[in-house]
Each structure stands twice: as structure tokens, then as C-alpha cells.
Design an enzyme around this catalytic site. Structure first.
Site, PDB file in Angstrom:
ATOM      1  N   ASP A 146       0.734  -1.305  -0.092  1.00 16.51           N
ATOM      2  CA  ASP A 146      -0.225  -0.023  -0.004  1.00 16.51           C
ATOM      3  C   ASP A 146       1.011   1.394   0.088  1.00 16.51           C
ATOM      4  O   ASP A 146       1.392   1.512   1.038  1.00 16.51           O
ATOM      5  CB  ASP A 146      -0.843   0.240   1.316  1.00 16.51           C
ATOM      6  CG  ASP A 146      -1.669   1.123   1.440  1.00 16.51           C
ATOM      7  OD1 ASP A 146      -1.801   1.957   0.494  1.00 16.51           O
ATOM      8  OD2 ASP A 146      -2.226   1.224   2.296  1.00 16.51           O
ATOM      9  N   GLU A 188      -7.086   0.283  -4.895  1.00 17.14           N
ATOM     10  CA  GLU A 188      -6.954   0.214  -3.356  1.00 17.14           C
ATOM     11  C   GLU A 188      -8.363  -0.301  -2.721  1.00 17.14           C
ATOM     12  O   GLU A 188      -8.400  -1.125  -1.918  1.00 17.14           O
ATOM     13  CB  GLU A 188      -6.678   1.562  -2.714  1.00 17.14           C
ATOM     14  CG  GLU A 188      -5.270   1.957  -2.949  1.00 17.14           C
ATOM     15  CD  GLU A 188      -5.154   3.414  -2.612  1.00 17.14           C
ATOM     16  OE1 GLU A 188      -6.006   4.033  -2.103  1.00 17.14           O
ATOM     17  OE2 GLU A 188      -3.901   4.017  -3.021  1.00 17.14           O
ATOM     18  N   ASP A 222     -13.114   5.414   2.248  1.00 17.28           N
ATOM     19  CA  ASP A 222     -11.408   5.345   2.689  1.00 17.28           C
ATOM     20  C   ASP A 222     -11.187   6.842   3.080  1.00 17.28           C
ATOM     21  O   ASP A 222     -11.090   7.587   2.148  1.00 17.28           O
ATOM     22  CB  ASP A 222     -10.602   4.815   1.426  1.00 17.28           C
ATOM     23  CG  ASP A 222      -9.184   4.855   1.774  1.00 17.28           C
ATOM     24  OD1 ASP A 222      -8.776   5.442   2.629  1.00 17.28           O
ATOM     25  OD2 ASP A 222      -8.321   4.365   1.042  1.00 17.28           O
TER      26      ASP A 222
HETATM   27  P1  ADP Z   1      -3.151   7.431   3.720  1.00 15.66           P
HETATM   28  O1  ADP Z   1      -4.217   6.291   3.230  1.00 15.66           O
HETATM   29  O2  ADP Z   1      -3.463   8.608   3.549  1.00 15.66           O
HETATM   30  O3  ADP Z   1      -1.661   6.946   3.618  1.00 15.66           O
HETATM   31  P2  ADP Z   1      -3.938   6.481   6.372  1.00 15.66           P
HETATM   32  O4  ADP Z   1      -4.897   5.267   5.978  1.00 15.66           O
HETATM   33  O5  ADP Z   1      -2.459   5.692   7.148  1.00 15.66           O
HETATM   34  O6  ADP Z   1      -3.594   7.249   5.511  1.00 15.66           O
HETATM   35  O7  ADP Z   1      -4.318   7.294   7.658  1.00 15.66           O
HETATM   36  C1  ADP Z   1      -3.678   8.290   8.219  1.00 15.66           C
HETATM   37  C2  ADP Z   1      -4.709   8.997   8.874  1.00 15.66           C
HETATM   38  O8  ADP Z   1      -5.369   8.406   9.822  1.00 15.66           O
HETATM   39  C3  ADP Z   1      -3.972  10.163   9.822  1.00 15.66           C
HETATM   40  O9  ADP Z   1      -4.652  11.548   9.472  1.00 15.66           O
HETATM   41  C4  ADP Z   1      -4.162   9.739  11.081  1.00 15.66           C
HETATM   42  O10 ADP Z   1      -4.148  10.858  12.052  1.00 15.66           O
HETATM   43  C5  ADP Z   1      -5.252   9.087  11.341  1.00 15.66           C
HETATM   44  N1  ADP Z   1      -5.333   8.145  12.184  1.00 15.66           N
HETATM   45  C6  ADP Z   1      -4.649   7.186  12.558  1.00 15.66           C
HETATM   46  N2  ADP Z   1      -4.820   6.590  13.547  1.00 15.66           N
HETATM   47  C7  ADP Z   1      -6.003   7.145  13.867  1.00 15.66           C
HETATM   48  C8  ADP Z   1      -6.942   6.827  15.068  1.00 15.66           C
HETATM   49  N3  ADP Z   1      -6.627   5.820  16.123  1.00 15.66           N
HETATM   50  N4  ADP Z   1      -8.109   7.723  15.345  1.00 15.66           N
HETATM   51  C9  ADP Z   1      -8.063   8.711  14.331  1.00 15.66           C
HETATM   52  N5  ADP Z   1      -7.309   8.839  13.406  1.00 15.66           N
HETATM   53  C10 ADP Z   1      -6.301   8.188  13.145  1.00 15.66           C
HETATM   54 MG    MG Z   2      -4.795   4.699   1.921  1.00 11.41          MG
END
Ligand code: ADP
Ligand code: MG
Length: 635
Positions: free
Chosen positions: A14, A169, A192
Site C-alpha cells: 500500500d 485500493e 476510505d
Molecule cells: P493514507 O491512506 O493517506 O496513507 P492512513 O490510512 O494511514 O493514510 O491514515 C492516516 C490518517 O489516519 C492520519 O490523519 C491519522 O491521524 C489518522 N489516524 C490514525 N490512527 C487514528 C486513530 N486511532 N484515530 C483517528 N485517526 C487516526
Molecule cells: Mg490509504
């Protein structure tokens, strides 16, 4: 001979805007490959040091505040883009006419920056497995276009991966949720919400194959916006309690923003949290308590923005929320209870909380369940990598209990009159499948029929790919009298069996083609894109061929009638018909290279139609006379 385990492993990656991850199916179980420090996610952040050194992930994030000009975040937003349509968040430049990112005093193509992340993931995977790995499935958002997918593939190759597939995705997420094993036909929404992007995809699973039916979203909406809003709220509190009143110092503002994110994350499981920022500036310490309720007030307007996209996607697919069987949540931000509540409400999920708690229970037999089920059984930030690993395992053949049938990547058909493509099995048909059609001879006395097997999406045979050809002989017959049945059978192994049979004599010929299903993704995409690009010209070409066949037929018929009725026709009618036949023939001779030829041909044909009406009337009259005469004779 047994296969050497490990050599054929295909990992799933990913490559996220905010975080990336790598996973592998081992002994049938998909799992994240963690770093030697036990970190499961890799922040998608790259820092360029002086010289050639690069650091990626947590280390790069740590130095973000101190070295913003050397550090690249959210590089995914720039993949496969031109300068004109790229968001202007980082310093951008150009290299060889292509969009480049300026960092650490050099310019970097987006795929080069992404390659650093992918290289780190490769080292991580090899470290975790203790053996080299090369093959990977990399995911991209469903809306990524050809250029963005190609850039992703190049990034993988630059990092030393053999990119086996670029996977959507939402499809990966659905695989991770085990939804490929749902009942035969189901509809799902993948919601998502990541760090900086939001995507809502609607998928339809039909006999084991996922199809993206609609996708909608915002490439600049995500958890970061909540951090930003909460950071602003904190800045006000800080100023009100005697702290600095502006956040211009990057080190201070970064600390506040990170504290905001940490508090947001904490409030997904706690209802109250403390925010402590000692020595924010010199002698100033900040401390406050934030409740989930307060956070929800701040976050609500941001999450509400996703609603319109959900509505739009449903309307694009022509579905309503209650058509859905499941809604699955992906992206770290969906851990926030408010997000779960709102999504459950918008999609009219049946008792979301209760369903969400049932881990892995995908049974959908509940007859009186009205809305879709909100399925939160997987870790939302890991699901995409796990699903990519499942796809990898399916591709490498190490996972075969999963029902994931293949579909035809491109249409299959044969060449027919006038060099046109006649599709027998359309693109995206689930295999195994079978289809057939009857064909006839185009000219009098024809002795054989060429079966030219084609693959592709273009209207003209010559623009598609030839998979094979053979001829079937038959007894000479007048034009249109021969009957040859052609049957395509695509078996579960992807073999295409072509059969042509003369229905009068029962004589038949067969051909088996191996390459009908296994086509490189990039080639498929190119073919599909070309068909879209040339859609209008192709359409004109098909209409020309069809009109010219009609024209040739009509001209020949008119000439024949003229010959037969020479004596009965008034000279004026005769010469008018001759003129209009000649007009049709002269446009036909031009060959249709010019788009205007089709219009000329159509109007010449119309004229011929009009002018031959008296001929046709005469022919009918003659036939009637003949009939009456015969009847009279019988009486
Ligand atoms: P991406 O797909 O953009 O790479 P992610 O799926 O890893 O991102 O999501 C990242 C986001 O999720 C960030 O904004 C982070 O602050 C938020 N996040 C991660 N864990 C938590 C949680 N336990 N509660 C709320 N928000 C969260
Ligand atoms: Mg993502």
C-alpha cells in the site's frame, strides 16, 4: 519437482499518501511485514540530506519541522501529473519538461521520491523474511489514470521491484475483508478516509470478481484537515492562556499540530485526553484537557464534507444505500467513532455498532436486515496492504482456496465484412464462458471463410491484435447462403477454444489460443485508452463500412433492376436512377478516408432510395400481376 519456498513470493504494497505498508501471505495467512523496530506503517515521508543520503519514514518525519525544505510529504499527489494540474504544496520545478519536486537542493521526479519509500519497504520486507523478495503488487486509488499508474509502476521498478500488478485500493480492501467469498452477487461501498485523501468506491462482486462501479472523492480532504482545525483551536487556547499569539515559528507550529494529531488519535479510544506542551516557548508550558465531544464539534464539518461524495457515487452507480450489502471502512481516520457513527447513519446501516463488533462474521443470511452492514472487522490502515498481499498470493499460486475468478481483460471476436471487429466475448466477462454466432459468405461462390480471431476494443479489425487465424472451406453458395457457426469457449485455465462449423455439412475446424486472458496490465490499459481516444473516429469508420456495404448492395440491386425492366421504365426515371447509382459508386470509390465521405455517402444513398421508389413500385406491381395471373390460371 517441488518449488523452492519463498522464491516466488509476491508481496502486497500500500503506497499511501500518508503511510505505506508491505504485507505477505505466509502459510495462507496475510500479515504485515513490520520493521526491525516493530513499526507496521511507514510514514510516506522522504528527507534528502546533503550529499546523497536519504532518510525515509519516522526519521524523516522527525526532522520535518527542522528541515522542511529538504523533506517531501504526500508525494503521491504528484505521481504522473503535469505541472498544470499538480497541487502547489511543495516546491515544484521541471526536469526534462516533466514535473519535478525540489528538495535538498536537487530536483526529483515524483516516481523517484516514491521509489525511496518503496526501497525502504523492500529492505523492510527482506529484513522481516530473512530472504530476498522481488515481486510485488502495488495499490493505487481507483481513480488513478494511466499516467499515474505507469508512474507508480516505474517507481516500483526503480526501487528494484518486479511489479506484477497495479491493483485498485478499494478492491484490495475488499479482498482483505474476505469479501471475495461473499455470496455470488453483492454490492459494497469502501469508505476510505486517510491522512490527506478521501475516496468512496462502490464495488460489485459478481461470481468472485470485483468491478468498480463508481468512485468519488476529494484528493485534498482527510485526517490532516482535522489536525489542522484542532491545531487552530489549540493555538487560540494557547494564546488565551498567555502563550505565543502567533504560530509563525515552524518548530512551534509543528509541535502543536503533532500534539493535535496525538490527541485526536487518543480520543478514538478515550473520551477525554490531556494535551501537555512543556516549554512551548521559553518559560511557557501549556496544558489542557480535551474531550471527545469537543473534538467532534471541531471535526464534524470536515467529515460532513465526505457525505456529498457518497451520495454522488451512489447516484453515478444508480444505486441507493439499501442496495448495498456492506460498507467497509478503510484509512486511519475511520477509527474515529464519529466517522463510524456518521457513515452508519448516512448509509442506513443496520445496527452498525453491533455488526462492527462481530469480527469476521460475514454471514448475511439475516433476512430482515434492511440496510447494509457496517463492517469494521479489519485494521483500517492495514487492509489495503493485506488485500494486495492476497492478490499477490493468488497470482503466485500460493493461495488457491480464494474464489477469485478471472475476467477477460479485453474483448474477443472475429473479423467480419468490411474489416470490422465482431465481438463474441466482451471485455470483463467472467471466465469460463462460451459464446457463438452464425456467419455467412459475403460474395457469391465463395469457397472458404477466414476466421480471424481478434482481441481488443477497437472497431476496425486492423486496430486490434491478431490471436490466430484459419480458414474453413465449404461448398460454393450464393452470397448470404452459407451458414458457418463460430463458437468461442474460454475455459477456466484461460485457454480460448475457437470452433468454426459449416452447419450444412457439419465440417468443422478448431483452434486453441493460449494468450487470450494473460495480457500485461499496461497493454490492456493502453488498448482501452486508445479505444476511448479513437472512439469517435472508430465509430465513423464502422458507420462508413456499414454504409458502404449497404451502398454496394443498393447500387448492385438498382443496376440489376434497371437491366430487367429496361423496356417498362420511362426514360426520365431510368436516367435519374442511373445518375444516383453513379453518385453512390463514385463516393464509394473515394474510400471513406475523409470524415465527410460518410455524410456524402448517406445523402447519395438517400437520393438513390428516393429515385428507385418507382422501380420498387414497378417490381411489386409486376410480382402482383404474376401472382394474380397464376391464381387465375389455377381457378
Ligand atoms: P493514507 O491512506 O493517506 O496513507 P492512513 O490510512 O494511514 O493514510 O491514515 C492516516 C490518517 O489516519 C492520519 O490523519 C491519522 O491521524 C489518522 N489516524 C490514525 N490512527 C487514528 C486513530 N486511532 N484515530 C483517528 N485517526 C487516526
Ligand atoms: Mg490509504
Amino acid at each position: 519437482m517441488g518449488r523452492v519456498r519463498g522464491v516466488d513470493d509476491i508481496v502486497g504494497i500500500d503506497l499511501g499518501t500518508t503511510n505505506s505498508a508491505v504485507a505477505l501471505v505466509e502459510a495462507g495467512i496475510p500479515g504485515i511485514l513490520a520493521s526491525s523496530q516493530g513499526e507496521r506503517l511507514l510514514p510516506s515521508i522522504v528527507r534528502y540530506h546533503a550529499g546523497r543520503a536519504v532518510s525515509v519514514g519516522v526519521e524523516a518525519r522527525r526532522s520535518l519541522a527542522a528541515h522542511p525544505a529538504d523533506t517531501v510529504v504526500s508525494v503521491k499527489r504528484y505521481m504522473g501529473r503535469d505541472r498544470g494540474d499538480a497541487p502547489p504544496a511543495v516546491a515544484l520545478g521541471e526536469r526534462d519538461g516533466r514535473l519535478a519536486i525540489l528538495a535538498g537542493g536537487a530536483s526529483h521526479l515524483p516516481e523517484e521520491v516514491s521509489a525511496e519509500i518503496l526501497r525502504d519497504l523492500k529492505a523492510r520486507a527482506e529484513g522481516a523474511l530473512g530472504r530476498p523478495v522481488q515481486r510485488a503488487v502495488i495499490t493505487v486509488p481507483a481513480y488513478f489514470n494511466h499516467a499515474q499508474r505507469e508512474a507508480t509502476k516505474r517507481a516500483g521498478e526503480l526501487a528494484g521491484w518486479v511489479v506484477e500488478r497495479v491493483l485498485n485500493e478499494p478492491t484490495a480492501a475488499a479482498l482483505a475483508y474476505g469479501l471475495s467469498r461473499l455470496r455470488e452477487r453483492s454490492k459494497l461501498a469502501v469508505y476510505d478516509l486517510g491522512g490527506g485523501t478521501f475516496d468512496l468506491s462502490l464495488l460489485e462482486l459478481r461470481e468472485g470478481v470485483f468491478e468498480v462501479r463508481a468512485t468519488h472523492g476529494d484528493t485534498c480532504l482527510g485526517g490532516d484537515d482535522i489536525d489542522q482545525a484542532l491545531g487552530g483551536w489549540l493555538a487560540e487556547r494557547i494564546a488565551a492562556s498567555g502563550g505565543p499569539s502567533d504560530m509563525n515559528d515552524p518548530a512551534t507550529s509543528t509541535r502543536v499540530r503533532m500534539a493535535a494529531e496525538a490527541a485526536k488519535v487518543a480520543l478514538s479510544s478515550a473520551v477525554e485526553t490531556e494535551i501537555v506542551l512543556p516549554f512551548l516557548v521559553e518559560q511557557f508550558h501549556f496544558h489542557c484537557v480535551l474531550t471527545r465531544e469537543e473534538l467532534e464539534k471541531i471535526a464534524r464539518p470536515i467529515i460532513d464534507k465526505t457525505r456529498a461524495h457518497c451520495r454522488q457515487a451512489l447516484s453515478d452507480a444508480g444505486w441507493t444505500a439499501t442496495d448495498l450489502d456492506q460498507v467497509i471502512l478503510v484509512g486511519g481516520q475511520t477509527r474515529m467513532p464519529l466517522v463510524r457513527r456518521l457513515v452508519a447513519e448516512w448509509f442506513q446501516c443496520a445496527d452498525g455498532a453491533q455488526f462492527g463488533a462481530v469480527r469476521g462474521n460475514l454471514s448475511m443470511s439475516d433476512a430482515d436486515r434492511r440496510g447494509p452492514m457496517l463492517n469494521t472487522s479489519q485494521h483500517p490502515e492495514e487492509a489495503v496492504a493485506l488485500g494486495a498481499a492476497i492478490q499477490g498470493a493468488i497470482l503466485s499460486g500460493s493461495l488457491n482456496d480464494v474464489l477469485l475468478l478471472d475476467v477477460t481483460p479485453l474483448s474477443l471476436g472475429i473479423e467480419t465484412f468490411g474489416g470490422l471487429m465482431n465481438v463474441l466475448i466482451p471485455r470483463n466477462t467472467t471466465i469460463p464462458t462460451k459464446a457463438g454466432e452464425l456467419f455467412t459468405n459475403a460474395v457469391d461462390g465463395q469457397r472458404e471463410l477466414l476466421v480471424h480471431v481478434l482481441q481488443g476494443e477497437r472497431e476496425r479489425a486492423r486496430d486490434n491484435w491478431t490471436l490466430g487465424r484459419f480458414t474453413l472451406s465449404f461448398d460454393p453458395a450464393p452470397r448470404g447462403a452459407a451458414r458457418v457457426g463460430v463458437q468461442f469457449e474460454l475455459d477456466a485455465d484461460g485457454l480460448l477454444h475457437v470452433l468454426a462449423r459449416d452447419t450444412r455439412t457439419g465440417c468443422e475446424k478448431r483452434l486453441t489460443i493460449k494468450s487470450a486472458v494473460d495480457v500485461e496490465d499496461t497493454k490492456v490499459q493502453q488498448m482501452v485508452e486508445e479505444s476511448v481516444e479513437h472512439a469517435l473516429a472508430d465509430w465513423d469508420a464502422r458507420r462508413w463500412v456499414e454504409a458502404s456495404m449497404r451502398g454496394r448492395e443498393a447500387a448492385a440491386a438498382a443496376r440489376q433492376a434497371l437491366g430487367e425492366m429496361q423496356a417498362e421504365l420511362p426514360e426520365e426515371v431510368r436516367s435519374r436512377v442511373v445518375r444516383s447509382v453513379e453518385a453512390v459508386e463514385s463516393v464509394l470509390a473515394a474510400g471513406g478516408e475523409d470524415a465527410g465521405d460518410l455524410i456524402l455517402l448517406q445523402s447519395a444513398l438517400k437520393q438513390l432510395d428516393e429515385d428507385t421508389t418507382p422501380l420498387a413500385d414497378l417490381l411489386v406491381e409486376r410480382a402482383m400481376d404474376e401472382l394474380l395471373r397464376r391464381r387465375g390460371a389455377l381457378r
